[in-house]
Enzyme design. Sequence first.
Site, PDB file in Angstrom:
ATOM      1  CG  HIS A 197      38.324  37.202   9.738  1.00 52.34           C
ATOM      2  ND1 HIS A 197      38.302  35.755   9.335  1.00 52.34           N
ATOM      3  CD2 HIS A 197      39.712  37.487   9.888  1.00 52.34           C
ATOM      4  CE1 HIS A 197      39.556  35.519   9.618  1.00 52.34           C
ATOM      5  NE2 HIS A 197      40.323  36.256   9.728  1.00 52.34           N
TER       6      HIS A 197
ATOM      7  CE  LYS B  72      29.344  38.185  20.417  1.00 51.95           C
ATOM      8  NZ  LYS B  72      30.066  39.166  19.502  1.00 51.95           N
TER       9      LYS B  72
ATOM     10  N   PRO C  77      33.289  29.765  24.493  1.00 52.99           N
ATOM     11  CG  PRO C  77      35.244  28.502  24.124  1.00 52.99           C
ATOM     12  CD  PRO C  77      33.889  28.550  25.083  1.00 52.99           C
TER      13      PRO C  77
ATOM     14  CE1 TYR D 177      31.487  34.745  15.859  1.00 55.17           C
ATOM     15  CE2 TYR D 177      32.730  36.334  14.339  1.00 55.17           C
ATOM     16  CZ  TYR D 177      32.754  35.138  14.881  1.00 55.17           C
ATOM     17  OH  TYR D 177      34.197  34.554  15.086  1.00 55.17           O
TER      18      TYR D 177
ATOM     19  CE1 TYR E 186      32.534  29.949  15.991  1.00 55.48           C
ATOM     20  CE2 TYR E 186      33.135  31.038  14.043  1.00 55.48           C
ATOM     21  CZ  TYR E 186      32.944  30.881  15.092  1.00 55.48           C
ATOM     22  OH  TYR E 186      33.340  31.814  16.032  1.00 55.48           O
TER      23      TYR E 186
END
Length: 385
Positions: A72, A291, A287, A379, A195
């Site tokens: 991604h 991580k 979550p 991220y 998200y």
Amino acid sequence: MRTQVAIVGGGPAGLLLSHLLHRQGIASVVLESRDRAYVEHRQRAGMLEQGTTDVLRESGVGERLDREGLVHHGLELRFGGASHRIPLTDLTGRTVTVYAQTEIVKDLVARRLADGGDVRFEAEVVEIDPIAPSVTFRHEGAVRTLECDYVAGCDGFHGVSRPAVPGLRTFEREYSFAWLGVLADVAPSTDELIYAGHERGFALHSLRSPKVSRLYLQVAPDEDLAAWPDERIWSELAARFATDDGWKLHEGPITDKAVTPMRSFVAEPMRHDRLFLAGDAAHIVPPTGAKGLNLAVSDVTILARALIERYELGSETLLDGYSATCLRRVWRAEHFSYWMTTLLHADPAADDFARRLQRSHLDYVGGSVAAKTSLAENYVGLPLE
């Protein structure tokens, strides 16, 4: 019995540590309380930072990851009926990869056994001595003691390793919500993770493969799964992912569903004498920031380097710095995971003022290059060094 490093826990952290040590000629024994089938099939998410994929590839267990992993270059924030893309690679030069933790474990088990590694399933550890290092365990009806130079506690949050460390200081935060996670036999409705922050609660659209979707809904921690038939799940997901441009969610048969509580937890220090904690044995993150697995990989990579220095050079400098080195990264990941969680979830106790502040923050992240860059850097994962 004797080995150089006794590893308690046969999940990704323990198996990877054993593999990294083996590559440098350091002997280990992995003791896992569950059977092999359970370990290889328990469902866990798998969003891998660039650093994690680098470690797996460089250590020779990245062949299937490269073939089947979904790389991604961005992710999508969705709120207020609009989408806001975070271009991870454009902002950081790095990527993330979707590859289930289940598959990583399969790859590592296969490699350790092919290399002649000593991995003992259904081996219940009953006592750890961190000073005169040894591990006592029950296996195949007998109680045995494994003497060693060092013990690595990689046995998760509910394992026996952390209680063997006296004087631990712990930090914890419980959240007033949980995730209802589902696996569905349907092609993903997106090419990148979504998200979604919504007044009804958070939602996440992930990808397991080109034919399987992984989706999550914010629910109450005590939510009854029986109250969530498939029809209700799809309806709620569609509502939370809805956009003003009419985006559609693909639906299909749900094959697995479970409610996962959320917490933040850190134990300090991550070492006592000859016992070293790694992964979930020392820390838990919600979550939202993806991580947990990545922190476990960074822990055991740092520990492997320290043990290699000890055996090859006779120096304990890296071992002495292990806890402090890991905890700097752990607390950064804890903050990022907390930040993502509070940014996107609907807090049942929030008043109108708090909700307006949250929306203002979302608007800022969606419209600011600086804010997007900060999100992206955390991220994809900060460099291990």
